[in-house]
Structures are given as structure tokens and as C-alpha cells.
Design an enzyme around this catalytic site. Structure first.
Site, PDB file in Angstrom:
ATOM      1  N   GLN A  18       0.807  -1.225   0.000  1.00  0.00           N
ATOM      2  CA  GLN A  18       0.000   0.000   0.000  1.00  0.00           C
ATOM      3  C   GLN A  18       0.836   1.270   0.000  1.00  0.00           C
ATOM      4  O   GLN A  18       0.318   2.347  -0.269  1.00  0.00           O
ATOM      5  CB  GLN A  18      -0.932   0.003   1.221  1.00  0.00           C
ATOM      6  CG  GLN A  18      -1.970  -1.088   1.127  1.00  0.00           C
ATOM      7  CD  GLN A  18      -2.901  -1.097   2.321  1.00  0.00           C
ATOM      8  OE1 GLN A  18      -2.621  -1.754   3.317  1.00  0.00           O
ATOM      9  NE2 GLN A  18      -4.000  -0.386   2.249  1.00  0.00           N
ATOM     10  N   HIS A  44       0.957  -9.179   4.668  1.00  0.00           N
ATOM     11  CA  HIS A  44      -0.134  -8.211   4.743  1.00  0.00           C
ATOM     12  C   HIS A  44      -0.869  -8.218   3.393  1.00  0.00           C
ATOM     13  O   HIS A  44      -0.636  -7.372   2.541  1.00  0.00           O
ATOM     14  CB  HIS A  44       0.404  -6.812   5.079  1.00  0.00           C
ATOM     15  CG  HIS A  44      -0.658  -5.839   5.490  1.00  0.00           C
ATOM     16  ND1 HIS A  44      -0.616  -5.106   6.661  1.00  0.00           N
ATOM     17  CD2 HIS A  44      -1.812  -5.474   4.891  1.00  0.00           C
ATOM     18  CE1 HIS A  44      -1.691  -4.329   6.749  1.00  0.00           C
ATOM     19  NE2 HIS A  44      -2.436  -4.542   5.677  1.00  0.00           N
ATOM     20  N   ASN A  88      -1.323 -10.394   8.924  1.00  0.00           N
ATOM     21  CA  ASN A  88      -2.248  -9.299   9.226  1.00  0.00           C
ATOM     22  C   ASN A  88      -3.680  -9.681   8.854  1.00  0.00           C
ATOM     23  O   ASN A  88      -3.945 -10.110   7.729  1.00  0.00           O
ATOM     24  CB  ASN A  88      -1.860  -8.066   8.410  1.00  0.00           C
ATOM     25  CG  ASN A  88      -2.864  -6.925   8.555  1.00  0.00           C
ATOM     26  OD1 ASN A  88      -2.928  -6.280   9.591  1.00  0.00           O
ATOM     27  ND2 ASN A  88      -3.670  -6.677   7.518  1.00  0.00           N
ATOM     28  N   GLU A  89      -4.607  -9.519   9.795  1.00  0.00           N
ATOM     29  CA  GLU A  89      -6.045  -9.644   9.543  1.00  0.00           C
ATOM     30  C   GLU A  89      -6.434 -10.872   8.726  1.00  0.00           C
ATOM     31  O   GLU A  89      -6.883 -10.772   7.574  1.00  0.00           O
ATOM     32  CB  GLU A  89      -6.578  -8.386   8.851  1.00  0.00           C
ATOM     33  CG  GLU A  89      -6.533  -7.153   9.730  1.00  0.00           C
ATOM     34  CD  GLU A  89      -7.415  -6.022   9.201  1.00  0.00           C
ATOM     35  OE1 GLU A  89      -8.063  -6.204   8.160  1.00  0.00           O
ATOM     36  OE2 GLU A  89      -7.463  -4.959   9.845  1.00  0.00           O
ATOM     37  N   ASN A 147      -6.534  -4.756  15.445  1.00  0.00           N
ATOM     38  CA  ASN A 147      -6.992  -3.663  14.589  1.00  0.00           C
ATOM     39  C   ASN A 147      -8.458  -3.433  14.881  1.00  0.00           C
ATOM     40  O   ASN A 147      -9.211  -4.389  15.093  1.00  0.00           O
ATOM     41  CB  ASN A 147      -6.843  -4.026  13.105  1.00  0.00           C
ATOM     42  CG  ASN A 147      -5.384  -4.135  12.667  1.00  0.00           C
ATOM     43  OD1 ASN A 147      -4.484  -3.839  13.436  1.00  0.00           O
ATOM     44  ND2 ASN A 147      -5.173  -4.543  11.429  1.00  0.00           N
ATOM     45  N   GLU A 204      -3.989  -1.011  14.256  1.00  0.00           N
ATOM     46  CA  GLU A 204      -4.626  -0.141  13.262  1.00  0.00           C
ATOM     47  C   GLU A 204      -5.903   0.423  13.846  1.00  0.00           C
ATOM     48  O   GLU A 204      -6.654  -0.304  14.488  1.00  0.00           O
ATOM     49  CB  GLU A 204      -5.043  -0.899  11.985  1.00  0.00           C
ATOM     50  CG  GLU A 204      -3.938  -1.238  11.045  1.00  0.00           C
ATOM     51  CD  GLU A 204      -4.437  -1.960   9.787  1.00  0.00           C
ATOM     52  OE1 GLU A 204      -5.554  -1.669   9.305  1.00  0.00           O
ATOM     53  OE2 GLU A 204      -3.692  -2.829   9.304  1.00  0.00           O
ATOM     54  N   TRP A 257      -6.726  -1.034  -0.821  1.00  0.00           N
ATOM     55  CA  TRP A 257      -6.924  -2.250  -1.628  1.00  0.00           C
ATOM     56  C   TRP A 257      -8.109  -2.196  -2.573  1.00  0.00           C
ATOM     57  O   TRP A 257      -7.981  -2.476  -3.759  1.00  0.00           O
ATOM     58  CB  TRP A 257      -7.115  -3.465  -0.714  1.00  0.00           C
ATOM     59  CG  TRP A 257      -6.007  -3.622   0.253  1.00  0.00           C
ATOM     60  CD1 TRP A 257      -6.019  -3.248   1.567  1.00  0.00           C
ATOM     61  CD2 TRP A 257      -4.705  -4.157  -0.004  1.00  0.00           C
ATOM     62  NE1 TRP A 257      -4.795  -3.526   2.142  1.00  0.00           N
ATOM     63  CE2 TRP A 257      -3.976  -4.090   1.212  1.00  0.00           C
ATOM     64  CE3 TRP A 257      -4.081  -4.697  -1.132  1.00  0.00           C
ATOM     65  CZ2 TRP A 257      -2.662  -4.539   1.320  1.00  0.00           C
ATOM     66  CZ3 TRP A 257      -2.772  -5.142  -1.016  1.00  0.00           C
ATOM     67  CH2 TRP A 257      -2.084  -5.062   0.189  1.00  0.00           C
ATOM     68  N   LYS A 303      -9.499   7.231  -0.775  1.00  0.00           N
ATOM     69  CA  LYS A 303      -9.822   7.019   0.632  1.00  0.00           C
ATOM     70  C   LYS A 303      -8.529   7.239   1.417  1.00  0.00           C
ATOM     71  O   LYS A 303      -7.629   6.412   1.395  1.00  0.00           O
ATOM     72  CB  LYS A 303     -10.337   5.592   0.852  1.00  0.00           C
ATOM     73  CG  LYS A 303     -10.938   5.372   2.225  1.00  0.00           C
ATOM     74  CD  LYS A 303     -11.539   3.981   2.364  1.00  0.00           C
ATOM     75  CE  LYS A 303     -12.354   3.856   3.639  1.00  0.00           C
ATOM     76  NZ  LYS A 303     -12.834   2.487   3.872  1.00  0.00           N
ATOM     77  N   TYR A 327      -6.263   8.127   4.844  1.00  0.00           N
ATOM     78  CA  TYR A 327      -6.242   7.874   6.285  1.00  0.00           C
ATOM     79  C   TYR A 327      -5.086   8.575   6.986  1.00  0.00           C
ATOM     80  O   TYR A 327      -4.976   8.531   8.208  1.00  0.00           O
ATOM     81  CB  TYR A 327      -6.028   6.380   6.540  1.00  0.00           C
ATOM     82  CG  TYR A 327      -7.229   5.475   6.405  1.00  0.00           C
ATOM     83  CD1 TYR A 327      -8.034   5.189   7.502  1.00  0.00           C
ATOM     84  CD2 TYR A 327      -7.550   4.864   5.194  1.00  0.00           C
ATOM     85  CE1 TYR A 327      -9.106   4.313   7.402  1.00  0.00           C
ATOM     86  CE2 TYR A 327      -8.624   3.985   5.084  1.00  0.00           C
ATOM     87  CZ  TYR A 327      -9.396   3.716   6.195  1.00  0.00           C
ATOM     88  OH  TYR A 327     -10.452   2.846   6.110  1.00  0.00           O
TER      89      TYR A 327
HETATM   90  C1  BGP Z   1      -7.295  -3.093   7.141  1.00  0.00           C
HETATM   91  C2  BGP Z   1      -6.014  -3.425   6.458  1.00  0.00           C
HETATM   92  C3  BGP Z   1      -5.255  -2.269   5.917  1.00  0.00           C
HETATM   93  C4  BGP Z   1      -6.082  -1.087   5.466  1.00  0.00           C
HETATM   94  C5  BGP Z   1      -7.265  -0.808   6.366  1.00  0.00           C
HETATM   95  C6  BGP Z   1      -8.251   0.188   5.804  1.00  0.00           C
HETATM   96  O1  BGP Z   1      -8.186  -4.114   6.923  1.00  0.00           O
HETATM   97  O2  BGP Z   1      -5.162  -4.159   7.297  1.00  0.00           O
HETATM   98  O3  BGP Z   1      -4.368  -2.761   4.958  1.00  0.00           O
HETATM   99  O4  BGP Z   1      -6.347  -1.082   4.131  1.00  0.00           O
HETATM  100  O5  BGP Z   1      -7.968  -1.970   6.695  1.00  0.00           O
HETATM  101  O6  BGP Z   1      -9.077  -0.437   4.874  1.00  0.00           O
HETATM  102  P1  BGP Z   1      -9.583   0.296   3.590  1.00  0.00           P
HETATM  103  O7  BGP Z   1      -8.348   0.690   2.864  1.00  0.00           O
HETATM  104  O8  BGP Z   1     -10.398  -0.715   2.847  1.00  0.00           O
HETATM  105  O9  BGP Z   1     -10.388   1.422   4.047  1.00  0.00           O
END
Ligand code: BGP
Length: 467
Positions: free
Chosen positions: A19, A116, A159-160, A296, A374, A430, A436, A438
Site C-alpha cells: 500500500q 499483509h 495481518n487480519e 486492529n 490499526e 486495496w 480514501k 487515512y
Molecule cells: C485493514 C487493512 C489495511 C487497510 C485498512 C483500511 O483491513 O489491514 O491494509 O487497508 O484496513 O481499509 P480500507 O483501505 O479498505 O479502508
């Protein structure tokens, strides 16, 4: 609201290789499962992302300047092993040594994930996490990294796990875009847990001097009201989204209560789960050996029972009200009056973070130290005029409320030791691309120039309270 942070609090920003790095075709890097997929989709490209591959010194310098003491990064498996296995690519290895050195030289402790969402294309093609052979390759890759990057003291395996399995096989907005393929959705979760556990067991066997854990996103599920039907729906959805993975990680087995819910979901969706001989021994051995847990948290879900066919639509554009989710026999996500939502229809519900911290520490004694790895708010934002600071007050408010929830849980005995905002700088998202945002730092993706947001100043103010 939040006035100060605890002593020694880990205060960082989070990134993920794919990312932020860009440079997806240089220095011997192999393709991930995203390269061809994004190209075919034609919506947005992973290059240049935040050009972190070249500009990491600048972002690390900004992090230091705005008071961060830690940073979350991930290693791109395909920079080290372009095909997922075989001969290591020395240029990739050298890159991460440079990156970690820069972090440490600037006083930022790196917290590093091995996976990730960026499986190598070759392994994706042969089944990704559904193919058990790929678990062996992951363990080999992890072992290589542990022995090579001895400067790293804090590791996360994957991750996740749920987001990956869910987005690939249930929601269908990650490659290979299956919708409600429940067999794959649950199997991927289990296989990733086995992969995690094998790597933890290996790390401990090698007697390495650092710490290791994994990252789960917790999405607490609440019934929309207390009718027995909706309460039951919420229990099922919670088992699928949270409890299966928490049990597997921290109990080292799936409890009867969890399996009762999972089996009900599988039955209703003609799906099945295969647990191989020995898997549960691997999970059991790893459970007490996790040094920490990366949690997260973005949002909760309110659930109502649902018995029709499964359907969903994913809001990838930031148009309010365009997402929906209905899972056959399980439940339907609904909105609750009075609970605000983001433009991507995510509930803003800090109480869910408090509840999740309390739950994990109450139900899983093997879960010791927790880091929030996160949390943050995605928004559409415009570039500020030269010399001006982007006023992202909404983001500050979001983070502030969530830190308050964390500190409240901490005051009540939950061992939370740190917080990583998602995200450090603006990044490639993604399934939402570049609109979007952050970050604490705004990026003009065309020029790659960085601009300060007000949230960075706020972060710095709180950083100064850490002793
Ligand atoms: C989590 C992931 C990140 C990031 C985040 C925000 O699920 O670990 O990689 O992308 O979410 O998600 P999004 O970019 O879809 O808003």
C-alpha cells in the site's frame, strides 16, 4: 478529550508494503496476487502508491518530527522470494536492511509483519492459503527473515486473517472474488492460523531474542435488538468474524461453543471445514507462546437474523448507503439509529473497541500484551494550499474517542501498551484506490509531495506527554 498518554506508550503509524512502497516492478520483485488483478480491473494501480520504496527516509523523518516512537511496516514476501520460495533476492533483502536501519537511526522501533494481504502470484495461482504446501513456503520465508533481519525485535506473522479470507471468499472484493464461498472462507482462516502457529513455534524453538504475535481485526457484533432470533444471528456472525480466530490463536483449539455456531453456518451453506491430524497440536503449542496481540479496530456491526439467499454489495467508492451484507442463515448487517457512519458506511462506535479489549482480556488469558495496530478514519480529502495545514478535525475526533476507549480499558486492567494509527501517510487502499485517505500526512500522489494534516500536530502534542 484525551490529555495525556501512559509512560512508555508505543505511539506509531502503520503502513503495509503493497500500500505504500510502489516500485512493484523493480529490483527483482516478484508479482503479488494483486498485480495482474488490478491491471485487468483497470480501476487503479499500485504504482506509485506513496513511493515509500524511495521516500522512506522522508516519511521516517516526518514520523520522528511529529513525535512517533514506532512504525508498523510489512515485508513484501515477493521482494525477498519473487516466486514465494527458492533463492532469496538480494536487492530486496538489502532494501529492508536499509529501511530498518533508517527507522532505528531515527529512534523509531519497527514492528514488522510478514504477510499483509500480498501473497505471491505463483502461490496464489496454486491455491493461496487453501493449498497447505504454501504454509511450508511461508514458514521457510519467515525463518529466512528471522535469521536475516536480526535488527527487528517485534514481529507479526499475518495481518487480519479474517479480512483476507472474508474479502477473498465471502465478500468477494479481493482476488479471486468469490462470493459466499463458505468452505473456502472458513478453510482459509484455519489454514492461516496453522501457518501463524507454526511460525510462532519455530520462532520460539530458535530462541530468538525478540517478540512475536499476529494481528486480528476485531469487529464486535451486536444484535440490533434483544429478540432471541437476532441475538442468535449475532452469535453466529461473531463466531465467523471473531471467535473462531481468537479461539484458535489464544485457546489453541476451537471451543465447543464456537464450533456449534460454525457448524450451524456450514450446514446452512453446504460448506465444510477440514482439520488435518496434528493441526490442533500445532495450535495448542503456539497459543501460550504469543508474546503479544495486535488488534486492529475500525467498526462494529449490528446484526439482524436473515434467512434468504446470500447477497452483498461492497462500497468501494465512498458513497454513503451503498453497502449491504446478507449472509444466508446467519444474518444481515443493519444500521442503528444514532450511530454515525463514515462515507464508506462503517459505523463509528468507539465503545466497540472498549468492549473488544475487555472481552479479549477476559476470555483469553493467553492474550497478554495488546497493541492497537490499526485504527483510523478514511476520508476524501483535498490538497491544502501551499503552506496551509489540512484541517482533518473529524479524524482527530475519531482517534481521540478511540484512544479514550483504550485508556478506559487500560485503567480497568487491560494490558494495552501502544497504538498505531492507520495510517502513517496517505496510501493506496486495496479496494478503494487513492480517494480514501487515512494518513497523518497528506500525499499528492502525482508529485509525491507530503503535506501536514492537523492530526499530525495533535499526534505530536500527545506524544509529548509520554514519559
Ligand atoms: C485493514 C487493512 C489495511 C487497510 C485498512 C483500511 O483491513 O489491514 O491494509 O487497508 O484496513 O481499509 P480500507 O483501505 O479498505 O479502508
Amino acid at each position: 478529550r484525551v490529555k495525556s498518554l501512559p509512560k512508555d506508550f508505543v505511539w506509531g503509524g502503520a503502513t503495509a508494503a503493497y500500500q505504500v512502497e510502489g516500485s512493484t516492478k523493480v529490483a527483482g520483485k516478484g508479482k503479488t496476487m494483486w498485480d495482474d488483478y488490478l491491471k485487468a480491473q483497470g480501476r487503479f494501480s499500485p504504482d506509485p502508491a506513496s513511493d515509500f520504496y524511495n521516500r522512506y527516509p522522508e516519511d521516517i523523518e516526518l514520523s520522528r518530527k511529529y513525535g512517533l516512537n514506532s512504525i508498523r511496516v510489512s515485508i513484501a514476501w515477493t521482494r525477498i522470494f519473487p516466486e514465494g520460495y527458492g533463492k532469496p533476492n538480494q536487492e530486496g533483502v538489502a532494501y529492508y536492511h536499509r529501511l530498518f536501519k533508517e527507522c532505528l537511526d531515527q529512534g523509531l522501533e519497527p514492528y514488522v509483519s510478514l504477510h499483509h494481504f500480498d501473497s505471491p502470484q505463483t502461490l496464489f495461482e496454486n491455491g493461496d492459503w487453501l493449498n497447505r504446501k504454501n504454509i511450508d513456503y511461508f514458514v521457510d520465508y519467515a525463518e529466512f527473515c528471522f535469521k536475516e533481519f536480526t535488527e527487528v525485535k517485534n514481529w507479526f506473522t499475518i495481518n487480519e486473517l479474517i479480512s483476507l479470507a472474508y474479502s477473498q471468499y465471502i465478500q468477494g472484493n479481493f482476488p479471486p472474488n468469490h462470493h459466499f464461498d463458505v468452505t473456502s472462507g472458513i478453510q482459509a482462516q484455519h489454514n492461516e492460523l496453522v501457518a501463524h502457529a507454526r511460525v510462532v513455534n519455530l520462532y520460539k524453538k530458535l530462541g530468538l531474542p525478540g517478540r512475536i504475535g499476529l494481528i486480528h481485526v476485531i469487529q464486535p457484533i451486536y444484535p440490533i435488538d434483544d429478540t432471541p432470533e437476532n441475538v442468535h444471528a449475532a452469535k453466529l456472525q461473531d463466531a465467523f468474524m471473531n471467535k473462531f480466530l481468537l479461539d484458535g490463536t489464544f485457546l489453541g483449539y476451537y471451543s465447543d461453543d464456537t464450533m456449534e455456531s460454525i457448524n450451524e453456518i456450514l450446514r446452512l451453506n453446504d460448506a465444510h471445514l477440514e482439520i488435518e491430524d496434528g493441526d490442533l497440536d500445532i495450535l495448542a503449542k503456539a497459543a501460550p507462546q504469543n508474546d503479544f496481540f495486535g488488534m486492529n479496530y475500525y467498526q462494529n456491526q449490528f446484526i439482524k437474523a436473515y434467512h434468504g439467499e446470500s447477497t452483498n454489495s461492497f462500497n468501494g467508492t465512498g458513497d454513503k448507503g451503498t453497502s449491504s451484507f446478507k449472509f444466508k442463515g446467519v444474518g444481515e448487517a443493519v444500521k442503528k439509529e444514532g450511530v454515525p457512519t463514515t462515507d464508506w458506511d462503517w459505523n463509528i462506535y468507539p465503545e466497540g473497541l472498549y468492549d473488544s479489549l475487555k472481552r479479549v482480556s477476559r476470555d483469553y488469558p493467553n492474550c497478554k500484551t495488546i497493541y492497537i495496530t490499526e485504527n483510523g478514519l478514511g476520508m476524501k480529502e483535498e490538497k491544502p494550499a501551499e503552506g496551509e495545514i489540512l484541517a482533518d478535525d473529524k479524524r482527530i475526533d475519531y482517534i481521540d474517542q478511540h484512544i479514550e476507549a483504550i485508556l478506559r480499558a487500560r485503567d480497568e486492567g487491560v494490558d494495552v501498551q501502544g497504538y498505531f494509527v492507520w495510517s502513517l501517510q496517505d496510501q493506496f487502499s486495496w479496494a478503494n484506490g487513492y480517494n480514501k485517505r487515512y494518513g497523518l500526512f497528506f500525499i499528492d500522489f502525482e508529485t509525491q509531495k507530503r503535506y501536514i494534516k492537523k492530526s499530525a500536530l495533535w499526534f505530536k502534542e500527545l506524544a509529548d506527554t509520554i514519559k
